[in-house]
Design a protein around this motif. Structure first.
Motif, PDB file in Angstrom:
ATOM      1  N   CYS A  31      17.905  33.146 -43.322  1.00 14.59           N
ATOM      2  CA  CYS A  31      16.969  31.883 -42.887  1.00 14.59           C
ATOM      3  C   CYS A  31      17.252  30.908 -44.326  1.00 14.59           C
ATOM      4  CB  CYS A  31      15.708  32.564 -42.897  1.00 14.59           C
ATOM      5  SG  CYS A  31      14.550  31.665 -43.039  1.00 14.59           S
ATOM      6  N   CYS A  71      13.232  31.095 -46.020  1.00  9.73           N
ATOM      7  CA  CYS A  71      12.809  32.437 -46.913  1.00  9.73           C
ATOM      8  C   CYS A  71      14.076  33.459 -47.113  1.00  9.73           C
ATOM      9  CB  CYS A  71      11.892  33.179 -46.151  1.00  9.73           C
ATOM     10  SG  CYS A  71      12.447  34.345 -44.907  1.00  9.73           S
ATOM     11  N   HIS A  97      15.526  35.591 -45.505  1.00 10.93           N
ATOM     12  CA  HIS A  97      15.722  36.786 -44.746  1.00 10.93           C
ATOM     13  C   HIS A  97      17.020  36.867 -44.261  1.00 10.93           C
ATOM     14  CE1 HIS A  97      14.375  40.091 -42.075  1.00 10.93           C
ATOM     15  NE2 HIS A  97      14.987  39.481 -41.268  1.00 10.93           N
ATOM     16  N   CYS A 152      13.596  33.306 -37.382  1.00 10.41           N
ATOM     17  CA  CYS A 152      13.593  34.168 -38.468  1.00 10.41           C
ATOM     18  C   CYS A 152      12.557  35.424 -38.228  1.00 10.41           C
ATOM     19  CB  CYS A 152      13.402  33.468 -39.822  1.00 10.41           C
ATOM     20  SG  CYS A 152      12.846  34.617 -41.244  1.00 10.41           S
ATOM     21  N   ALA A 164      10.974  37.073 -40.305  1.00 14.45           N
ATOM     22  CA  ALA A 164      10.081  37.113 -41.458  1.00 14.45           C
ATOM     23  C   ALA A 164       9.336  36.115 -41.365  1.00 14.45           C
ATOM     24  CB  ALA A 164      10.924  37.267 -42.699  1.00 14.45           C
ATOM     25  N   CYS A 165       9.765  34.725 -41.116  1.00 14.72           N
ATOM     26  CA  CYS A 165       8.892  33.519 -41.255  1.00 14.72           C
ATOM     27  C   CYS A 165       8.805  32.561 -40.186  1.00 14.72           C
ATOM     28  CB  CYS A 165       9.072  32.993 -42.587  1.00 14.72           C
ATOM     29  SG  CYS A 165      10.610  31.946 -42.341  1.00 14.72           S
ATOM     30  N   HIS A 187      11.028  30.545 -39.148  1.00 11.04           N
ATOM     31  CA  HIS A 187      11.695  29.521 -39.256  1.00 11.04           C
ATOM     32  C   HIS A 187      12.926  29.478 -38.118  1.00 11.04           C
ATOM     33  CE1 HIS A 187      12.437  26.101 -41.359  1.00 11.04           C
ATOM     34  NE2 HIS A 187      13.856  26.271 -41.738  1.00 11.04           N
TER      35      HIS A 187
HETATM   36 ZN   LIG Z   1      12.569  33.047 -42.937  1.00 10.62          ZN
END
Ligand SMILES: [Zn+2]
Length: 392
Positions: free
Chosen positions: A125, A128, A130, A139, A141-142, A144
């Motif tokens: 990512c 972040c 990830h 992503c 995790a975030c 994005h």
């Molecule tokens: Zn991310």
């Protein structure tokens, strides 16, 4: 024999056992069988290496004052009613004893050439960092949307073509009851399994030169069970796990089910329809069930039953199961003792759960001083059956 039933680590999500008693099914089943075998108590195992946990910690307003480990520990403690911490303690999948064993096992597998550190093309990512798999979308995790391709050193297991990741004898089950389709599900994993992940929390692989990476939690949950077994001095840990969870983690545990003569096996259990509380409440009212029998039924019989009815108990089966449990309760021997107990233990040790559907045998298995009289169980049963229940 030296068996000990240990729960497959439960995701440390935002719930309490009073709210989600189904999450305790594996723990309850393990406790019931350990009591029968006069083993344990086993610790309660928790899986804390989760992306959801990373996100909760990142978003927490007090993240500058409360560390991640501390947050996980608080969340675990809050699962239990006050004063009802488990007798065998709790163990997380990042506890120092688990991390030490994980590094020891991983280093040995690297030395033996089974595992390798290899460059792998991945997608990171751009916001972040990830690490997504080969195919990158948004992503996880975030959220994005953009990734950059990169080649990164990862911990990998390249299996020989066709090498099995799961076998019949990895299950602690009567031979005719081995879940055959799980074998084929596990066999469909790629020949290269990646055992390192990007996570904020986990067993760091930095000591192996893999900075910023942790051991895949699907491997870690197995090592947590092995570590708990070592602490309890048992050579034959049996991990209670649902079929879905087993399908998800078994391949990643293939290299982490044996250590120094200890052998982990799975006991697959089905789901219990605790979430249908209205139906359970009506059922107990209609059948004028005593508080003691309610507890026995909900926190002892149903978990044991779930090891036999592995496809999951349905709400429609509850009335018949309650009646069955009541008959067994009435048929309890006047003097609890060794009559038939040795045979029962032999069957449990052989992974044969058919006895739960035999009234006479079941009546002998009912504990004299049930663990179910713990404050935790009472609080849970009360909340489960209370009118206007507050779950969800
Ligand atoms: Zn991310």
């Amino acid at each position: 024999m030296n068996f000990l039933y240990i729960n497959g680590p439960v995701h440390n999500g935002p719930f309490t056992f009073a709210e989600r008693p189904g999450k305790a099914a594996g723990l309850r089943a393990a406790a019931a069988l350990n009591t029968l075998l006069d083993a344990g108590p086993a610790p309660h195992l928790w899986n804390t290496v989760t992306l959801a946990g990373d996100l909760r910690h990142r978003d927490a307003p007090d993240r500058d004052t409360v560390g991640r480990q501390e947050r996980e520990e608080h969340a675990i403690a809050a699962k239990y009613a006050p004063g009802a911490a488990p007798a065998g303690g709790v163990l997380t999948d990042t506890a120092p004893v688990v991390a030490a064993l994980a590094l020891e096992m991983t280093e040995r597998l690297l030395q033996d050439g089974v595992l390798a550190v290899a460059p792998v093309p991945v997608h990171l990512c751009t916001r972040c960092g990830h690490m997504a798999g080969v195919v990158a979308h948004t992503c996880r995790a975030c959220e994005h949307p953009s990734f950059r391709p990169q080649t990164r050193q990862l911990l990998v297991w390249d299996r020989l073509p066709g090498a099995p990741v799961l076998a019949r004898d990895d299950f602690h089950a009567h031979r005719a009851r081995t879940p055959g389709h799980l074998l084929s599900v596990a066999q469909n994993v790629p020949e290269r399994l990646i055992l390192s992940r990007t996570r904020d929390h986990g067993i760091s692989l930095a000591p192996l030169g893999l900075d910023g990476l942790v051991l895949d939690p699907r491997a870690g949950v197995h090592i947590a069970v092995l570590a708990a077994a070592a602490q309890s001095n048992t050579g034959q840990p049996v991990m209670t796990i649902t079929e879905n969870a087993a399908a998800n983690v078994a391949a990643y545990g293939a290299l982490f089910r044996r250590h120094n003569g200890t052998r982990l096996r799975y006991a697959v259990h089905g789901r219990i329809p605790y979430d249908d509380t209205a139906a359970l409440q009506r059922l107990c009212e209609v059948h004028r069930v005593s508080q003691a029998l309610r507890e026995l039924f909900l926190t002892w019989f149903l978990p044991l039953c779930s090891l036999h009815i592995r496809t999951g108990i349905t709400a429609a089966q509850l009335p018949a199961l309650l009646e069955f449990c009541r008959r067994a309760h009435l048929a309890r021997p006047d003097t609890p003792g060794s009559d038939g107990l040795a045979e029962l233990r032999r069957r449990v040790a052989a992974g044969d759960m058919r006895w739960v559907m035999d009234v006479r045998t079941l009546s002998r298995a009912i504990p004299e001083y049930p663990v179910i009289h713990s404050p935790e169980a009472i609080a849970e049963v009360t909340s489960m059956l209370a009118p206007g229940d507050r779950r969800r």
